[in-house]
Scaffold this motif. Structure first.
Motif, short mmCIF file in Angstrom:
data_model
loop_
_atom_site.label_atom_id
_atom_site.label_comp_id
_atom_site.label_asym_id
_atom_site.label_seq_id
_atom_site.Cartn_x
_atom_site.Cartn_y
_atom_site.Cartn_z
N LYS A 1 0.70 -1.24 0.00
CA LYS A 1 -0.06 -0.10 0.04
C LYS A 1 0.84 1.36 0.05
N PRO A 2 1.17 1.72 -1.10
CA PRO A 2 2.30 2.78 -1.27
C PRO A 2 1.77 4.14 -0.94
N PHE A 3 0.74 4.35 -1.28
CA PHE A 3 -0.03 5.90 -1.25
C PHE A 3 -0.09 6.17 0.43
N LEU A 4 0.68 7.20 0.53
CA LEU A 4 0.65 7.81 2.14
C LEU A 4 -0.24 9.18 2.08
N GLY A 5 -0.48 10.01 1.03
CA GLY A 5 -1.19 11.31 1.29
C GLY A 5 -0.70 12.10 0.09
N SER B 1 13.14 11.26 -1.57
CA SER B 1 13.27 11.99 -0.27
C SER B 1 14.97 11.54 0.16
N MET B 2 15.34 12.83 0.97
CA MET B 2 16.86 12.61 1.38
C MET B 2 17.06 11.29 2.19
N ASP B 3 16.13 10.60 2.86
CA ASP B 3 16.26 9.32 3.36
C ASP B 3 15.98 8.09 2.68
N SER B 4 15.53 8.35 1.44
CA SER B 4 15.55 7.27 0.58
C SER B 4 14.22 6.35 0.86
N LYS B 5 13.38 6.81 1.39
CA LYS B 5 12.40 6.07 1.98
C LYS B 5 11.03 6.54 1.41
N TYR B 6 10.79 7.66 0.91
CA TYR B 6 9.55 8.24 0.09
C TYR B 6 10.24 8.61 -1.21
N ILE C 1 0.28 16.97 -5.28
CA ILE C 1 1.50 16.58 -5.20
C ILE C 1 1.08 15.28 -4.17
N ARG C 2 1.79 14.34 -4.74
CA ARG C 2 1.59 12.97 -3.90
C ARG C 2 2.71 12.27 -3.46
N LEU C 3 2.57 11.63 -2.16
CA LEU C 3 3.70 11.25 -1.28
C LEU C 3 3.42 9.72 -1.29
N TRP C 4 4.61 8.87 -1.76
CA TRP C 4 4.58 7.51 -1.78
C TRP C 4 5.58 6.97 -1.04
N LYS C 5 5.48 5.56 -0.67
CA LYS C 5 6.65 4.87 -0.01
C LYS C 5 7.55 4.16 -1.16
#
Length: 450
Positions: A59-63, A338-343, A353-357
């Motif tokens: 479930k990749p979609f976060l918001g 993202s800078m932590d490679s998680k998103y 703008i969508r945020l994904w895992k």
């Protein structure tokens, strides 16, 4: 009657007892025990279940980050603040976002037309620069805690032509602007310190190398990708492709590697020392690829396309490992790791703008030691059995929209037809006839005309 003979096991205590704790004796162990005959079958079943659970929990979609009034075509991450990203849209607005809370910190009406370029200072990170369709270059403050309005720039410069892109030089406050040519600017100066004339073609994108500070790459409207060294007066080399390249992204660990997002639905990884052919051709998109961005680790990159999807590729793989899409998502104009490679983030044409895992089934939040060990074991099992037909089929299968499915099917038919044609050519061609490799076919011209 004879006496019975009884044999008794006897051991010398000197062989296994120690007088002091410093006495060390050899312990005999049998390492050649018979392996469990069902261990392979057991691990295969576990790998199959791990592959199924990986897809169940995907479930990749976060918001989403709402607020823009036009298509979001620029996304930039802060080089030192993990939670801060900047976005720009075609209505001239620039927004600063706080990623964990998904809230907009402030909105800036930066330009009277579309924002063509946005870049953040990589030295202190307390300032960013924008260029717009209104031929304006503006400097803006970027404090760590935003308490006041940032509606007024700290410096503004009118330009003689329309700029199309901007990029900061690594580890410096200098920046580069592309448009009718390439110009290098110092902070707060009203004129460039160096200008490069590259002909009559428009340079619609430029990107500075994050490791080699004097190297930059750009994309021109004549379908070429050129390399420029600021220590020289002329470009180093160039490569012309069959279709136009929209954007490029430099590898964060290898200074000589970059990936190009092209209009022919593919992405090309190049080694700037050998531009005669691409290192890898990444396939999968069914429309023009608009943007690409490397992960900070350099192991993966994300791409966004006009086919209303974004894909995540391994740097050494031609096929994407993930494809993300949403019911109302339109053409993807910008992507960001993202800078932590998680998103990963995507900006699309419907003002969202969508945020994904980055890993669709990854469990967020703190993990207990037993949970972490179980997840690592399941991941190792999937890697071990990923080439098995049944496990591989489950891991590779993705549900895609009907438009992408139909286009991919049509492209596969065209590709198979071209392969049959190439096979017949090779079979019946005269001996010694040269053939062009698949990685060199998109290359129309290499180097400069003499």
């Amino acid at each position: 009657m004879p006496k019975p003979q009884i044999r008794v096991l006897s051991r010398n205590p000197d062989d296994y007892q120690r007088e002091t704790k410093n006495d060390i004796f050899k312990v005999n162990r049998n390492f050649k025990t018979n392996p469990d005959p069902l261990s392979h079958a057991t691990e295969y079943v576990r790998a199959l279940n791990a592959a199924k659970l990986d897809r169940v929990f995907a479930k990749p979609f976060l918001g989403s980050l709402d607020g823009h009034n036009e298509g979001v075509h620029l996304l930039r991450k802060h080089p030192s603040r993990l939670a801060m990203i900047l976005s720009a849209a075609r209505d001239g607005q620039t927004k600063i976002w706080h990623l964990p809370s998904k809230k907009c910190l402030t909105t800036i009406q930066a330009h009277n037309g579309p924002v063509n370029g946005l870049s953040i200072d990589e030295v202190d990170g307390d300032m960013f620069v924008t260029v717009g369709q209104d031929s304006q270059l503006k400097h803006w403050q970027l404090p760590e805690v935003i308490e006041t309005s940032l509606s007024e720039p700290i410096h503004s410069i009118p330009l003689s032509s329309v700029p199309h892109s901007i990029s900061h030089v690594s580890k410096s406050t200098d920046f580069v602007i592309s448009g009718d040519g390439i110009s290098v600017w110092k902070l707060y100066r009203d004129s460039p310190i160096r200008t490069y004339e590259l002909g009559h073609n428009t340079t619609h994108f430029v990107k500075c190398n994050p490791i080699e500070t004097s190297i930059m790459a750009g994309c021109s409207s004549d379908r070429s990708i050129f390399l420029l060294d600021t220590r020289q007066k002329t470009p180093l080399t160039r490569v012309v492709l069959k279709l136009r390249t929209n954007t490029i992204s430099w590898h964060p660990m290898e200074s000589f590697t970059f990936v190009a997002a092209n209009e022919d639905y593919n992405l090309y990884t190049f080694d700037m020392r050998k531009l005669e052919s691409a290192k890898i051709v990444h396939q999968g998109h069914t429309a023009a690829v608009m943007d690409v961005d490397y992960s900070p680790t350099g192991r993966e990159f994300v791409s966004g396309s006009y086919d209303r999807s974004l894909r995540i590729f391994n740097v050494d793989g031609w096929r994407s490992r993930e494809i993300y899409h949403a019911p109302r998502m339109q053409q993807v104009l910008s992507v960001l790791y993202s800078m932590d490679s998680k998103y990963v983030l995507s900006g699309s044409d419907e003002m969202n703008i969508r945020l994904w895992k980055a890993h669709a089934s990854e469990k967020l939040g703190p993990l207990r030691p037993r949970e972490k060990a179980a997840l690592n074991y399941a991941n190792k099992l999937r890697q071990k059995y990923q080439q098995h037909p049944e496990v591989g089929r489950i891991l590779k299968h993705r549900q895609v929209p009907k438009s992408i499915y139909s286009a991919a099917k049509e492209h596969q038919i065209i590709k198979e037809s071209q392969q049959r044609k190439e096979t017949n050519r090779r079979r019946y061609a005269p001996e010694g006839t040269p053939f062009v490799s698949e990685r060199a076919k998109p290359i129309v011209e290499h180097g400069f005309e003499k």
